[in-house]
Design a protein around this motif. Sequence first.
Motif, PDB file in Angstrom:
ATOM      1  N   GLU A  85      -1.120   4.037 -10.166  1.00 23.30           N
ATOM      2  CA  GLU A  85       0.110   4.404  -9.461  1.00 23.30           C
ATOM      3  C   GLU A  85      -0.195   4.955  -8.065  1.00 23.30           C
ATOM      4  N   ILE A  86      -1.211   5.815  -7.969  1.00 22.48           N
ATOM      5  CA  ILE A  86      -1.583   6.393  -6.673  1.00 22.48           C
ATOM      6  C   ILE A  86      -2.144   5.316  -5.756  1.00 22.48           C
ATOM      7  N   ALA A  87      -3.026   4.468  -6.269  1.00 27.81           N
ATOM      8  CA  ALA A  87      -3.623   3.404  -5.454  1.00 27.81           C
ATOM      9  C   ALA A  87      -2.550   2.449  -4.933  1.00 27.81           C
ATOM     10  N   ALA A  88      -1.548   2.168  -5.743  1.00 27.80           N
ATOM     11  CA  ALA A  88      -0.475   1.255  -5.334  1.00 27.80           C
ATOM     12  C   ALA A  88       0.304   1.796  -4.133  1.00 27.80           C
ATOM     13  N   LEU A  89       0.381   3.120  -4.005  1.00 28.79           N
ATOM     14  CA  LEU A  89       1.049   3.716  -2.844  1.00 28.79           C
ATOM     15  C   LEU A  89       0.394   3.288  -1.536  1.00 28.79           C
ATOM     16  N   PHE A  90      -0.886   2.942  -1.611  1.00 34.01           N
ATOM     17  CA  PHE A  90      -1.657   2.588  -0.427  1.00 34.01           C
ATOM     18  C   PHE A  90      -2.017   1.105  -0.400  1.00 34.01           C
ATOM     19  N   GLY A  91      -1.220   0.316  -1.128  1.00 33.55           N
ATOM     20  CA  GLY A  91      -1.374  -1.128  -1.105  1.00 33.55           C
ATOM     21  C   GLY A  91      -2.564  -1.661  -1.859  1.00 33.55           C
ATOM     22  N   GLN A  92      -3.133  -0.866  -2.739  1.00 38.02           N
ATOM     23  CA  GLN A  92      -4.298  -1.289  -3.511  1.00 38.02           C
ATOM     24  C   GLN A  92      -3.866  -1.596  -4.936  1.00 38.02           C
ATOM     25  N   ASN A  93      -3.407  -2.808  -5.117  1.00 40.93           N
ATOM     26  CA  ASN A  93      -2.859  -3.215  -6.409  1.00 40.93           C
ATOM     27  C   ASN A  93      -3.892  -3.786  -7.356  1.00 40.93           C
ATOM     28  N   GLU A  94      -5.155  -3.809  -6.942  1.00 43.55           N
ATOM     29  CA  GLU A  94      -6.202  -4.342  -7.815  1.00 43.55           C
ATOM     30  C   GLU A  94      -6.614  -3.352  -8.910  1.00 43.55           C
ATOM     31  N   PHE A  95      -6.185  -2.096  -8.798  1.00 44.12           N
ATOM     32  CA  PHE A  95      -6.497  -1.107  -9.821  1.00 44.12           C
ATOM     33  C   PHE A  95      -5.658  -1.394 -11.064  1.00 44.12           C
TER      34      PHE A  95
END
Length: 144
Positions: A44-54
């Motif tokens: 969820e946190i990574a997605a805030l910064f456009g990192q959807n690979e997590f």
Amino acid sequence: MILCEHLTFFVLMQEVRMFKIKVRFIALINMVRTENIMNLTVKEIAALFGQNEFQEETLISNIEFDSRKITTGGLFVPLAGERDGHDFVNLAKENGAIATFWREEIHNAPKDMFVILVSDVADALQTLAQYYLQKVKPIVAAIR
């Protein structure tokens, strides 16, 4: 974040201009049950910064910028001060950090923890705080 025995207050301070007056907002989020202390995932946190690979649904239990104070399951925020906070990521990891924000132009990101790349660490902390504020919808008081 201020932790008490069974009561948690998350404090977000933000200055804004309203009606030509500088106002400081302080949001106090009271979470009585300890299982709701943070309730954010790495994904969820990574997605805030456009990192959807997590794909990791691991919960982040706390957020801290002081590597000496971080606890197990925390997100380390390496702010720059007299020294660059990136220099303290190993100490944060030893104290329980499982994830860290990492400024994109800094090389040698740690390999054995979740690394969330950001362009500016302080801005990333603000973005995360604003997201969390919207997520939990606390009562907000303005103090002039």
